[in-house]
Design an enzyme around this catalytic site. Structure first.
Site: not given
Lengths: 241, 265
Positions: B42-43
């Site tokens: 998850t960026q």
């Protein structure tokens, strides 16, 4: 790879901490406000923690790292006590903290530590650290958001810098408490991340009288065993604006 | 067929270990497979929920969140419940990435079942759930793979109410009024004005009025909000989460606004 936006695992939670060593006592203090940016997250989040009856640790910087670090130091001290049936000496706690900080040299705890207490000779001691473990023993140290406001005041009032004439090497306890209170009311006036409450820990050397602390407003004793060093906490209000 | 079971399902290894010189269980192989490049952490959050509000009142905790899950500026899912009951004493309210919130819910369900199976008469209260969440979120941020949420944990157990905040960095704190996201800027000052110093006297009805007022202000000002929200109360009697509610809003003033927007005069 798709959109590469980096995640920043750190933040800064404001606040200020301070410790002063006397001849046979030490005072470790911090404000209780926790902030992020311009928001006050809470008005009461302790930054100063009793480790043993003769050691108190103040942590300032990234609060999540700070809490985790204190948790791990306390755990190591508990293991030490089970192994040796005594509390770890102050200088050993200081070295332990340096190793624990340096162990995370390449993903540091973003935390400034100040350790205060009574050393093996029964004298007041303050150790200050940077986030990766460099440390030294000092007489007084301020750290955190208002370090640049408080430290020069302490240099002048504790080390008597830029003052001429005779001056004492150690100050009496009531005087030190006054200086700590003034440091924080001053920092509260001029720094937006400082305020809400002041928490001061006072550690008295073995056998030292506590008369000077009688009648001090908002004081309570948090010592855990008899006939040793004694620890007190003083809670004061600071401005909340 | 290969008669060494350790080799079943693995890539043929003649290319890397021609004469089988390595013990079977740790044959050298490529460290990263063809999919390594494709693995994404998850960026950034994708489907997101906005503010959660909560505060202490005389009988326990009151908490509220709206029912919207946005996809960027698109109001994508309009019937999402962001207040999650955990066990019999705790409610968590979640903002940020909704899939991460579902994952957290999944972890907590597992935890509650595990504890239930002990049958030792000790149920997890809000303080334990709070500690658990703070450790999980801090561990994930330390792996540089955060759960992109800010959570409020509210509960009531053994005659004591509990209210705490945890976020994607592992930052934690407790206070008598809490708000996440946009609410921390817009609703928190209102909550502090109404609640601070009155925690022990505020009634549930007064509390619900304060919530309604704050949710209305948030709906007026937060473009990622919706006028459809739920209120949870956690007291001695347990958890109750309301049906979806909406606040009465007033838009007639909009007709008179001049100077920006579509109208020309």
């Amino acid at each position: 790879m798709a959109q590469q936006r980096s995640f920043n695992p750190y933040t800064e939670n404001g606040g200020t901490i301070l410790a002063i060593a006397g001849a046979d006592f030490a005072v470790v203090a911090g404000d209780t406000r926790q902030t992020e940016g311009y928001s006050i997250q809470t008005r009461y989040a302790p930054k100063v923690f009793r480790l043993t009856d003769k050691a108190v640790l103040a942590v300032n910087g990234f609060a999540a790292d700070g809490n985790m670090f204190v948790k791990k130091v306390k755990q190591r001290l508990e293991w030490y006590k089970h192994a040796h049936s005594k509390d770890m000496p102050l200088q050993s706690i200081a070295r332990l903290i340096q190793t624990m900080l340096y162990a995370k040299r390449f993903f540091p705890y973003y935390v400034y530590n100040i350790l205060g207490g009574i050393d093996e000779q029964g004298k007041g001691a303050v150790y200050s650290f940077d986030p990766v473990g460099s440390y030294e023993r000092e007489t007084c140290r301020a750290a955190g958001a208002a370090q640049s406001l408080v430290q020069p005041f302490l240099d002048n009032q504790i080390y008597f810098k830029n003052q001429t004439g005779e001056h004492p090497t150690h100050l009496p306890l009531p005087h030190v408490l006054q200086l700590v209170t003034d440091s924080f009311t001053g920092a509260t006036e001029r720094h937006i991340e400082v305020g809400d409450g002041l928490e001061m820990f006072v550690i008295l050397a073995r056998g030292r009288g506590s008369q000077e602390l009688e009648g001090v407003a908002g004081i309570r004793e948090v010592t855990t065993s008899d006939e040793r060093e004694r620890v007190f906490v003083i809670n004061r209000d600071l401005k909340r604006d | 067929m290969d008669h060494f079971p350790t080799n079943w399902g693995r890539p043929r290894s003649e290319a890397v270990d021609l004469y089988n010189t390595y013990p079977l269980h740790n044959r050298p192989g490529p460290k990263a497979d063809a999919f390594t490049e494709g693995v994404q952490r998850t960026q950034a959050p994708i489907v997101t929920g906005t503010s959660v509000l909560a505060f202490r009142f005389k009988d326990g905790i009151i908490m509220a969140a709206d029912n919207l899950a946005s996809y960027g500026s698109l109001a994508r899912f309009k019937d999402v419940q962001r207040l999650i009951p955990v066990g019999a004493y705790t409610v968590i309210g979640g903002g940020g990435d909704m899939s991460d919130l579902q994952h957290i819910n999944h972890l907590l369900e597992g935890l509650i079942i595990e504890e239930l199976c002990e049958e030792d008469g000790h149920a997890l209260g809000p303080a334990e759930i709070y500690e658990y969440l703070s450790q999980v979120l801090y561990a994930r941020r330390s792996k540089m793979d955060p759960l992109w949420n800010s959570l409020l944990v509210g509960g009531f157990k053994d005659g004591k109410s509990f209210l705490g905040y945890v976020d994607l960095l592992g930052t934690t704190y407790t206070a008598s009024t809490l708000a996440t996201g946009y609410g921390s800027m817009i609703a928190q000052p209102l909550l502090r004005k109404y609640v601070e110093g009155r925690e022990e006297t505020l009634t549930e009805d007064e509390g619900k009025k304060i919530i309604e007022e704050c949710m209305k202000v948030l709906f007026y000002r937060d473009a990622r909000s919706i006028n459809k929200y739920q209120i949870a109360t956690i007291t001695e009697k347990g958890i109750s989460i309301s049906e979806s509610l909406s606040a009465h809003t007033e838009w007639s003033f909009a007709e008179k606004i001049r100077g920006y927007g579509a109208q020309t005069q």
